[in-house]
Design a protein around this motif. Sequence first.
Motif, PDB file in Angstrom:
ATOM      1  N   PHE A  16      16.018  28.552 -18.812  1.00  0.00           N
ATOM      2  CA  PHE A  16      15.940  28.949 -17.401  1.00  0.00           C
ATOM      3  C   PHE A  16      14.580  29.559 -17.063  1.00  0.00           C
ATOM      4  O   PHE A  16      13.942  29.175 -16.071  1.00  0.00           O
ATOM      5  N   GLU A  17      14.117  30.517 -17.859  1.00  0.00           N
ATOM      6  CA  GLU A  17      12.858  31.207 -17.540  1.00  0.00           C
ATOM      7  C   GLU A  17      11.643  30.284 -17.611  1.00  0.00           C
ATOM      8  O   GLU A  17      10.851  30.236 -16.656  1.00  0.00           O
ATOM      9  N   PRO A  18      11.414  29.524 -18.693  1.00  0.00           N
ATOM     10  CA  PRO A  18      10.216  28.683 -18.730  1.00  0.00           C
ATOM     11  C   PRO A  18      10.223  27.556 -17.690  1.00  0.00           C
ATOM     12  O   PRO A  18       9.163  27.200 -17.160  1.00  0.00           O
ATOM     13  N   VAL A  19      11.388  27.007 -17.390  1.00  0.00           N
ATOM     14  CA  VAL A  19      11.457  25.951 -16.373  1.00  0.00           C
ATOM     15  C   VAL A  19      11.123  26.519 -14.995  1.00  0.00           C
ATOM     16  O   VAL A  19      10.385  25.908 -14.208  1.00  0.00           O
ATOM     17  N   THR A  20      11.646  27.706 -14.707  1.00  0.00           N
ATOM     18  CA  THR A  20      11.333  28.347 -13.425  1.00  0.00           C
ATOM     19  C   THR A  20       9.843  28.636 -13.313  1.00  0.00           C
ATOM     20  O   THR A  20       9.216  28.379 -12.273  1.00  0.00           O
ATOM     21  N   MET A  21       9.260  29.181 -14.376  1.00  0.00           N
ATOM     22  CA  MET A  21       7.832  29.489 -14.357  1.00  0.00           C
ATOM     23  C   MET A  21       6.996  28.219 -14.214  1.00  0.00           C
ATOM     24  O   MET A  21       5.977  28.195 -13.504  1.00  0.00           O
ATOM     25  N   LEU A  22       7.419  27.140 -14.841  1.00  0.00           N
ATOM     26  CA  LEU A  22       6.707  25.865 -14.733  1.00  0.00           C
ATOM     27  C   LEU A  22       6.707  25.369 -13.289  1.00  0.00           C
ATOM     28  O   LEU A  22       5.674  24.925 -12.769  1.00  0.00           O
ATOM     29  N   ALA A  23       7.858  25.449 -12.636  1.00  0.00           N
ATOM     30  CA  ALA A  23       7.955  24.993 -11.248  1.00  0.00           C
ATOM     31  C   ALA A  23       7.068  25.837 -10.336  1.00  0.00           C
ATOM     32  O   ALA A  23       6.358  25.303  -9.463  1.00  0.00           O
ATOM     33  N   LEU A  24       7.061  27.148 -10.524  1.00  0.00           N
ATOM     34  CA  LEU A  24       6.234  28.019  -9.694  1.00  0.00           C
ATOM     35  C   LEU A  24       4.752  27.776  -9.937  1.00  0.00           C
ATOM     36  O   LEU A  24       3.944  27.774  -8.992  1.00  0.00           O
ATOM     37  N   LEU A  25       4.369  27.567 -11.186  1.00  0.00           N
ATOM     38  CA  LEU A  25       2.956  27.306 -11.490  1.00  0.00           C
ATOM     39  C   LEU A  25       2.514  25.984 -10.880  1.00  0.00           C
ATOM     40  O   LEU A  25       1.414  25.897 -10.300  1.00  0.00           O
ATOM     41  N   ALA A  26       3.340  24.950 -10.980  1.00  0.00           N
ATOM     42  CA  ALA A  26       2.980  23.654 -10.409  1.00  0.00           C
ATOM     43  C   ALA A  26       2.812  23.758  -8.894  1.00  0.00           C
ATOM     44  O   ALA A  26       1.833  23.241  -8.321  1.00  0.00           O
ATOM     45  N   ALA A  27       3.745  24.440  -8.246  1.00  0.00           N
ATOM     46  CA  ALA A  27       3.642  24.601  -6.796  1.00  0.00           C
ATOM     47  C   ALA A  27       2.413  25.433  -6.429  1.00  0.00           C
ATOM     48  O   ALA A  27       1.697  25.126  -5.460  1.00  0.00           O
ATOM     49  N   GLY A  28       2.149  26.487  -7.214  1.00  0.00           N
ATOM     50  CA  GLY A  28       1.002  27.336  -6.932  1.00  0.00           C
ATOM     51  C   GLY A  28      -0.315  26.607  -7.090  1.00  0.00           C
ATOM     52  O   GLY A  28      -1.226  26.750  -6.259  1.00  0.00           O
ATOM     53  N   LEU A  29      -0.453  25.792  -8.152  1.00  0.00           N
ATOM     54  CA  LEU A  29      -1.694  25.050  -8.345  1.00  0.00           C
ATOM     55  C   LEU A  29      -1.844  23.944  -7.303  1.00  0.00           C
ATOM     56  O   LEU A  29      -2.975  23.600  -6.907  1.00  0.00           O
ATOM     57  N   TRP A  30      -0.736  23.391  -6.864  1.00  0.00           N
ATOM     58  CA  TRP A  30      -0.795  22.385  -5.797  1.00  0.00           C
ATOM     59  C   TRP A  30      -1.364  23.011  -4.519  1.00  0.00           C
ATOM     60  O   TRP A  30      -2.249  22.455  -3.874  1.00  0.00           O
ATOM     61  N   ALA A  31      -0.869  24.194  -4.184  1.00  0.00           N
ATOM     62  CA  ALA A  31      -1.388  24.887  -3.005  1.00  0.00           C
ATOM     63  C   ALA A  31      -2.823  25.350  -3.221  1.00  0.00           C
ATOM     64  O   ALA A  31      -3.645  25.348  -2.289  1.00  0.00           O
ATOM     65  N   PHE A  32      -3.146  25.726  -4.449  1.00  0.00           N
ATOM     66  CA  PHE A  32      -4.482  26.233  -4.770  1.00  0.00           C
ATOM     67  C   PHE A  32      -5.559  25.177  -4.534  1.00  0.00           C
ATOM     68  O   PHE A  32      -6.696  25.491  -4.159  1.00  0.00           O
ATOM     69  N   ARG A  33      -5.206  23.892  -4.736  1.00  0.00           N
ATOM     70  CA  ARG A  33      -6.210  22.828  -4.635  1.00  0.00           C
ATOM     71  C   ARG A  33      -6.852  22.753  -3.249  1.00  0.00           C
ATOM     72  O   ARG A  33      -8.033  22.415  -3.125  1.00  0.00           O
ATOM     73  N   THR A  34      -6.071  23.023  -2.215  1.00  0.00           N
ATOM     74  CA  THR A  34      -6.608  22.869  -0.859  1.00  0.00           C
ATOM     75  C   THR A  34      -6.735  24.192  -0.112  1.00  0.00           C
ATOM     76  O   THR A  34      -7.190  24.216   1.026  1.00  0.00           O
ATOM     77  N   ALA A  35      -6.315  25.283  -0.743  1.00  0.00           N
ATOM     78  CA  ALA A  35      -6.481  26.591  -0.104  1.00  0.00           C
ATOM     79  C   ALA A  35      -7.938  27.012  -0.170  1.00  0.00           C
ATOM     80  O   ALA A  35      -8.719  26.497  -0.982  1.00  0.00           O
ATOM     81  N   HIS A  36      -8.326  27.925   0.683  1.00  0.00           N
ATOM     82  CA  HIS A  36      -9.705  28.413   0.651  1.00  0.00           C
ATOM     83  C   HIS A  36      -9.750  29.833   1.190  1.00  0.00           C
ATOM     84  O   HIS A  36      -8.773  30.344   1.753  1.00  0.00           O
ATOM     85  N   GLY A  37     -10.888  30.479   0.955  1.00  0.00           N
ATOM     86  CA  GLY A  37     -11.068  31.832   1.452  1.00  0.00           C
ATOM     87  C   GLY A  37     -10.185  32.840   0.737  1.00  0.00           C
ATOM     88  O   GLY A  37      -9.902  32.741  -0.460  1.00  0.00           O
ATOM     89  N   SER A  38      -9.730  33.837   1.513  1.00  0.00           N
ATOM     90  CA  SER A  38      -8.931  34.922   0.946  1.00  0.00           C
ATOM     91  C   SER A  38      -7.583  34.433   0.425  1.00  0.00           C
ATOM     92  O   SER A  38      -7.043  34.986  -0.530  1.00  0.00           O
ATOM     93  N   ARG A  39      -7.050  33.372   1.042  1.00  0.00           N
ATOM     94  CA  ARG A  39      -5.767  32.847   0.565  1.00  0.00           C
ATOM     95  C   ARG A  39      -5.910  32.280  -0.845  1.00  0.00           C
ATOM     96  O   ARG A  39      -5.052  32.495  -1.687  1.00  0.00           O
ATOM     97  N   ARG A  40      -7.014  31.561  -1.064  1.00  0.00           N
ATOM     98  CA  ARG A  40      -7.231  31.027  -2.409  1.00  0.00           C
ATOM     99  C   ARG A  40      -7.399  32.161  -3.423  1.00  0.00           C
ATOM    100  O   ARG A  40      -6.849  32.112  -4.531  1.00  0.00           O
ATOM    101  N   ALA A  41      -8.154  33.185  -3.071  1.00  0.00           N
ATOM    102  CA  ALA A  41      -8.365  34.308  -3.994  1.00  0.00           C
ATOM    103  C   ALA A  41      -7.053  35.005  -4.313  1.00  0.00           C
ATOM    104  O   ALA A  41      -6.767  35.324  -5.477  1.00  0.00           O
ATOM    105  N   ALA A  42      -6.232  35.252  -3.280  1.00  0.00           N
ATOM    106  CA  ALA A  42      -4.945  35.917  -3.511  1.00  0.00           C
ATOM    107  C   ALA A  42      -4.036  35.057  -4.367  1.00  0.00           C
ATOM    108  O   ALA A  42      -3.344  35.556  -5.273  1.00  0.00           O
ATOM    109  N   LEU A  43      -4.035  33.757  -4.094  1.00  0.00           N
ATOM    110  CA  LEU A  43      -3.199  32.854  -4.880  1.00  0.00           C
ATOM    111  C   LEU A  43      -3.657  32.818  -6.334  1.00  0.00           C
ATOM    112  O   LEU A  43      -2.839  32.799  -7.264  1.00  0.00           O
TER     113      LEU A  43
END
Length: 735
Positions: free
Chosen positions: A446-473
């Motif tokens: 349960f824990e590693p699968v959840t963390m994997l899903a959150l990391l994938a979603a976070g890096l997906w958002a990170f690719r196109t984020a910019h500015g302070s949002r990218r830094a916070a992410l």
Amino acid sequence: MRRTVVAALSLAFTGLFFLEYLPPLERVHVPYDLEGFHYPLADYAFLTLKQHRFPEWDPTIYCGLSFAANPQAALFYPPSWLLFLGHVGQRRLSFLGLEILLLLHVWMAFFFCYVWLREKTGTAPSRSRLRTAIVGSAAAGDSGAAVDSRIGTGLWAADFSSLLGAGAFAYGGYLMSQMQHAGVVMSYAWFPLGLWGVDRAAAGGTWRDLWRLVAASAMCFLAGYPPTWFVLAVVVVVYAAVSYGWRWAAFAGAALMASLLVAMVQLLPALEVSRFKTPELKYGGGIHDAPFWISYWLPNYHGLGLEAQGTADPTGQYFYLGAPVFLALLWAARRRLWRPLAPGLAVAAVSLAFITNPWGLVERVVVRSSWLEQICRDWNFLAGLGLAAALLAAVSLDDFLSSGNVAAPGWVAPAVMVMLAAWSIRQIVVWLPGEPDFFAGWRAAFEPVTMLALLAAGLWAFRTAHGSRRAALAVLLLAAVGIDYKVFGTSRRFNAAPGSVDQFFRGAPFRGLDDRVYREMRAHPEFRVALDETALRSPELRRYGLTTPQGFDPLLPARYRDLIAGRAGFRTDREFYIHPSNHALLELLGVRYFLTTPASPNYAALASDPAYRKLEPATSYFHAFEFLPARPSYRWEAADGSAEITEWTPERRGFAVHGVSAGRLVLIEQFLPGWEATVDDVPARVVSWEGAFQQVEVGPGEHRVQFRYRAAGLRLGAATSLAAVALLWGLARRP
């Protein structure tokens, strides 16, 4: 500037990562071998240096061993000397100081790995693809914001993926599971520096730039565990061959051999003594146990919490790879990144071959060489998997961050940030002492699968984020990954025990033994102490200035083992116990005191045997019995006469001998290369006695006899190392 910032921030993170191991909390400490084996070695070296003596001989276990020849003492490892310098003016070495040295190597492992991976991803094919995509985007008329976003992503990608890869290397399961083995941790920290040296030399086209590999290899060897150095040697040659061809693999092999010249101060004494040690087949039959490999994917499959109940498996292992490596594997398979990942895949394949021993092929090669038998072990090649996982994570995630064309909707970034924060808090709450343990068994997915899903979603958002949002992410992603590694990798059964070692030993000179009894035992250094199963482990006697014929060390001499095996027998390959009724063996080995506890099955036999006298007051946890017929660890073998001690230090034993007729003076100390004797300042021949100890012939009359130990090969090795260091320094400074 970037490296300085990463070095400072990662050092602070390492302190937070091990917060409960350090003051002011100091709630737990690293136990097992670090506490019972490595710490007594370091403390013995420190106390000897405080007495203005260089520790060449260790009289405390096995009736004496060469200390200078023992690689696990790490006596010639430069950070060990920094540890000693940090304790100048203190009564003895603190366990916390040794722990801090260990934790600093975890930080070094991260920083060296980051530097190596950052340069590698910075020149990877993904950089070229990124530049092409940016030019194409601008030519197609994309907005300036879109172009700037893609440029920013490229600049962040190499840094971010390198940080995640270095985190997997330093804070992942392999290193956390090996915290008790100081030599393994300190050797492992130098792996990335060696590979960075290969990359730098190949990029510059000159073998002179391999000085980094020479330095890393020498430090790895001197750190205290040569089998890990062997893993480094194999990994470096494979990496160089796949990355740059066999020519550079040959250069790397030559650099590894040259590094042994730098380490010759340790290598020569070790080679001299290892000829006499009990042979050990280090290599096993390979690791094939399924639950063992599951621990790479499910961090708490075996229930490894300190307070775990029910499903806990005390024999379970921990080698958690972490969400960055899982995501990297999935992305690499989807993108088929075989070419950029070839060096890492080759390192992983060769390591797996050594680990699993397919069809017994590796074992057949290893057993053909007595040298390989001593230094090659299937278990140690797990280090190669840790390195390969770091490279995989950095290269694959760099490609993921640099090549994506599908932008995440605007709501994804804030949603992921909220979920990452909530999940990290949940993990900390579950991990905190007194709370329920994590899921165990198959539910642990349960824990590693959840963390994997959150990391994938976070890096997906990170690719196109910019500015302070990218830094916070970025901050939240790194923090969440770090917390994920921490909650499964610290304060666990495999690397933590409650309490502070220094606070436990503070106060009484011998914790658990009456001071008066201890002082009496210390007053007779020519006699030894026997221990039973309920007393201390023999290496711990180093802390108290006592000696024993027992021990636990891979340098156990074969002749001594044969002598003991014929009279007592060994409980394990290195440990033996002497029954109190074995009076003849106790006399032979110079034992006068028997240390035990009232809970021991030997206690009744000791109390009822008239050959023993209990030392009073017997009010402490340990009780000591004096063996009344004891003979000292030297003896005059003749019809008449006597021998008296005039000097007694580990490296020097002096005697005044009075004999009407000729005889022999016997010293019950291991007969190993380096021992010399003089009779009235004239060199005398030292020969073996009982196959394991030493004796010298002495004529009639009064004589002065001195035994002196000078570690064989130490002086020549030191001169060779100094010359090699000077040459290495010259290469490093040359433009």
